[in-house]
Write a protein that holds these residues in place. Structure first.
Motif, short mmCIF file in Angstrom:
data_model
loop_
_atom_site.label_atom_id
_atom_site.label_comp_id
_atom_site.label_asym_id
_atom_site.label_seq_id
_atom_site.Cartn_x
_atom_site.Cartn_y
_atom_site.Cartn_z
N GLY A 14 98.69 63.34 60.85
CA GLY A 14 99.37 62.50 59.86
C GLY A 14 98.77 62.53 58.48
O GLY A 14 99.34 61.94 57.55
N ASP A 15 97.61 63.18 58.31
CA ASP A 15 97.01 63.28 56.97
C ASP A 15 97.92 64.06 56.03
O ASP A 15 98.58 65.02 56.44
CB ASP A 15 95.65 63.98 57.04
N ASN A 16 97.91 63.66 54.78
CA ASN A 16 98.68 64.39 53.78
C ASN A 16 97.90 65.63 53.35
O ASN A 16 96.78 65.53 52.85
CB ASN A 16 98.95 63.49 52.56
N VAL A 17 98.48 66.79 53.58
CA VAL A 17 97.87 68.05 53.19
C VAL A 17 98.48 68.46 51.85
O VAL A 17 99.70 68.47 51.71
CB VAL A 17 98.12 69.15 54.24
N PRO A 18 97.66 68.76 50.85
CA PRO A 18 98.21 69.02 49.52
C PRO A 18 99.11 70.25 49.47
O PRO A 18 98.75 71.33 49.95
CB PRO A 18 96.96 69.22 48.65
N LEU A 19 100.29 70.09 48.88
CA LEU A 19 101.23 71.18 48.63
C LEU A 19 101.50 71.20 47.13
O LEU A 19 101.93 70.20 46.55
CB LEU A 19 102.53 70.97 49.40
N TYR A 20 101.23 72.35 46.51
CA TYR A 20 101.41 72.48 45.07
C TYR A 20 102.43 73.57 44.77
O TYR A 20 102.37 74.66 45.34
CB TYR A 20 100.10 72.82 44.37
N ALA A 21 103.38 73.24 43.91
CA ALA A 21 104.30 74.24 43.38
C ALA A 21 103.61 74.93 42.20
O ALA A 21 103.06 74.25 41.33
CB ALA A 21 105.60 73.60 42.93
N ASN A 22 103.65 76.26 42.18
CA ASN A 22 102.91 76.98 41.15
C ASN A 22 103.82 77.49 40.05
O ASN A 22 103.81 76.97 38.94
CB ASN A 22 102.13 78.14 41.80
N LYS A 23 104.63 78.51 40.36
CA LYS A 23 105.41 79.11 39.29
C LYS A 23 106.64 79.79 39.86
O LYS A 23 106.76 80.03 41.07
CB LYS A 23 104.57 80.12 38.51
N VAL A 24 107.55 80.12 38.96
CA VAL A 24 108.76 80.88 39.29
C VAL A 24 108.88 82.01 38.27
O VAL A 24 108.31 81.93 37.18
CB VAL A 24 110.03 80.01 39.26
N GLY A 25 109.64 83.04 38.63
CA GLY A 25 109.82 84.13 37.68
C GLY A 25 110.54 85.29 38.32
O GLY A 25 110.72 85.34 39.55
N PRO A 26 110.99 86.26 37.51
CA PRO A 26 111.65 87.46 38.05
C PRO A 26 110.69 88.25 38.94
O PRO A 26 109.55 88.50 38.56
CB PRO A 26 112.01 88.27 36.79
N PHE A 27 111.17 88.64 40.11
CA PHE A 27 110.29 89.29 41.08
C PHE A 27 109.68 90.57 40.54
O PHE A 27 108.53 90.90 40.84
CB PHE A 27 111.08 89.59 42.36
N HIS A 28 110.44 91.32 39.74
CA HIS A 28 109.95 92.62 39.27
C HIS A 28 109.17 92.53 37.97
O HIS A 28 108.69 93.55 37.48
CB HIS A 28 111.14 93.58 39.09
N ASN A 29 109.04 91.34 37.42
CA ASN A 29 108.26 91.14 36.19
C ASN A 29 107.10 90.20 36.47
O ASN A 29 107.20 88.99 36.23
CB ASN A 29 109.14 90.56 35.07
N PRO A 30 105.99 90.70 36.99
CA PRO A 30 104.91 89.81 37.43
C PRO A 30 104.26 89.01 36.30
O PRO A 30 103.69 87.96 36.56
CB PRO A 30 103.89 90.78 38.06
N SER A 31 104.33 89.47 35.06
CA SER A 31 103.72 88.72 33.96
C SER A 31 104.63 87.62 33.43
O SER A 31 104.16 86.69 32.79
CB SER A 31 103.36 89.67 32.80
#
Length: 592
Positions: free
Chosen positions: A34-51
């Protein structure tokens, strides 16, 4: 002695620093039911453009108002990570079935924003208990439709998280998008939708210490290992052929030269002088632009030391998969700490070349690599700011880097320069230099600088080009590179081939009575960097799907800086090898 102590201290300090980081990252991963395990959203972007990545909530996902930004280290910020708490509750060992995140009305503008993201193949990245999660935000229906205007665009609104645990530890997590729970984004109209998620927990016997092995398995598959070993065998064959060439041809020619010159000494004095012996009075004549030459040698030596330390950290396991920002932190810290090597090498060699303005030489050394890198960073950071991308560094991070350069890099550079000035070393030339330079005879076009650089760079590049694809796919893609031992072997082969081919070309240059070998050996040694940049063009247009002004700018901009660094590093290796060779052959003959 001082240099050895400094290098030892640097290595121990760096190992301690990163070992502490690794231990601190993995020491607090135990949870109760039942402990809350941290979940963080990081980033989004075009799959073929990693930068080209953006903050997760730049897209109109559900916002609860309780989101908090996670404090990140320097390397994580440089990596473009911008973690914020996600609106999903993934409590330890607590299943959830179709839990609602929020209900919301998507306006026409938000529908168009999501549709554009789906069209560009956007993915998202999250971190759960420091484990990465990926998924695509939508899908495009192209079946049976030849005209792109007939494509249908859908947004995934239901995520299923599958989590594996071992006792009180999280071992693995994956996110699956429900293909039956879609939102049609094809038309510009308001849409009412509900975002859902499901959590399923399952026990596993995988130990916590091996939970990262999953992410490095792709590079350890038999197929990939075969290609890696083929790369090494190809490189080794190149080295053997080259060393065989030097051993059988060059050494035989040198032996004949020694015998010929020994006979000439006993012969009449009116014999015509030809060959490399008869330019002995000019071969150690100091090069033009000696301050620039010493600065390039110092910067190249520093970058060589930086590369060796990075390999040491990689081989002891510091850069395990998704140790966020560790590589960037290591690059910044070690580059700052090795600036003393650049200062010492450049100034001591400049003094050996009888230079007088060592302060100006030190300033040139400090700016030779940093100045182009800084200008490129300013341009690319401006582009990232214009795109509102996560690659744009915050002012605080820029201030930290400036402080590191001001308080660490510059003082160590100056201290190294002072030590180099006071070293009292003299240039060791086995023969005396005449007062007036000997005229260089006219040479065929293929003995000029550019063709020689092309010949010198081709062999080392051919020894590494197979491995380059995997490095590029890791740095400018989503593959993971973990076989650092193979990469280190390839790097050693690169150094050997660079040194040997530069020595061979230097001999042929001297045999043609061209005594201006100093800059030529440096340029020939570093020419592999130009070949790598040529490979960048091939990779971008033939092997990748990158597109857009920002991604193109980042790829060619930062690769130009990296190839320039290789040019300086391998140039210093080529010159050092040539200097050792030239000293050796002129020490072996008797010159009047």
């Amino acid at each position: 002695m001082r240099s050895n102590m400094f290098s030892t201290f640097l290595f121990v300090f760096t190992i301690s620093l990163f070992s502490f980081n690794v231990l601190s990252d993995s020491s607090n991963h135990r949870y109760n039911d039942g402990d809350n395990v941290p979940l963080y959203a990081n980033k989004v972007g075009p799959f073929h453009n990693p930068s080209e990545t953006y903050r997760y909530f730049d897209l109109p996902f559900c916002v609860t108002g309780k989101e908090k930004d996670k404090t990140e280290a320097l390397g994580e910020v440089l990596n473009g990570d911008r973690l914020v708490s996600a609106p999903y509750a993934l409590d330890f060992k607590k299943d959830r079935d179709s839990k609602s995140v929020c209900k919301r009305k998507l306006t026409k503008e938000k529908v168009a924003q999501f549709r554009e993201a789906v069209r560009k193949d956007y993915y998202f990245q999250m971190y759960y208990d420091d484990l990465p999660i990926w998924g695509f935000i939508g899908t495009v229906d192209k079946e049976g439709k030849a005209d792109p205007s007939e494509y249908k665009y859908f947004l995934y609104k239901h995520i299923q998280f599958d989590v594996l645990y071992n006792k009180d530890r999280v071992i693995e997590i994956s996110a699956r998008m429900d293909p039956h729970s879609l939102v049609d984004l094809t038309e510009d109209k308001e849409i009412d939708t509900e975002f859902l998620y499901t959590v399923k927990w399952k026990e596993t016997d995988i130990p916590f210490e091996k939970r990262m092995e999953k992410y490095s398995q792709s590079s350890s598959l038999p197929h990939h290992l075969e290609i890696h070993w083929f790369s090494i065998i190809n490189s080794c064959v190149t080295v053997l052929l080259l060393t065989g060439f030097l051993a059988t041809i060059l050494m035989r020619v040198l032996k004949n030269d020694f015998m010929k010159y020994a006979q000439d000494e006993e012969a009449a004095d009116d014999q015509e002088e030809t060959g490399w012996k008869y330019i002995h009075g000019d071969v150690f004549r100091f090069p033009k632009y000696k301050s620039l030459f010493a600065a390039a040698l110092g910067s190249g030596t520093q970058l060589f030391a930086l590369t060796i330390f990075i390999f040491m950290l990689a081989l002891v396991g510091v850069f395990y998969p998704y140790n966020r920002g560790a590589l960037f932190t290591a690059l910044v810290v070690i580059y700052a700490l090795t600036s003393g090597i650049a200062g010492y090498t450049a100034t001591s060699f400049y003094i050996q070349l009888e230079g007088s303005n060592w302060v100006r030489n030190l300033l040139l050394t400090g700016c030779l690599f940093c100045a182009p890198l800084f200008l490129m960073f300013c341009f690319l950071n401006t582009v990232a700011i214009a795109y509102n991308a996560t690659a744009a560094l915050p002012f605080g991070t820029i201030l930290v880097i400036v402080l590191i350069w001001t308080l660490v890099t510059s003082p160590l550079l100056v201290l190294g320069g002072i030590a180099g000035k006071n070293s009292g070393a003299e240039f060791q030339a086995p023969v005396r230099t005449t007062k007036y330079p000997r005229e260089i005879p006219p040479l065929p076009w293929y003995r000029s600088t550019i063709p020689q650089m092309a010949m010198a760079g081709f062999l080392p590049f051919s020894a590494i080009y197979i491995e380059l694809y995997y490095i590029f796919a890791s740095v400018w893609g989503h593959r993971i590179y973990t076989i650092y031992s193979i990469l280190f072997i390839v790097f050693i082969i690169l150094l050997i081939v660079t040194a040997f081919i530069t020595v061979a070309l230097t001999y042929f240059q001297l045999a043609a009575e061209d005594h201006e070998w100093w800059w030529r050996s440096f340029l020939c040694g570093g020419s592999t960097g130009l070949f790598i940049y040529g490979y960048c063009l091939y990779y971008y247009y033939a092997r990748s799907d990158m597109s857009g002004f920002m991604q193109t700018s980042f790829f060619f901009g930062y690769m130009a800086c990296i190839c320039y660094g290789f040019f300086l590093m391998l140039g210093s290796v080529g010159f050092r090898a040539s200097l050792f060779f030239v000293r050796h052959i002129y020490k072996s003959i008797k010159c009047e």
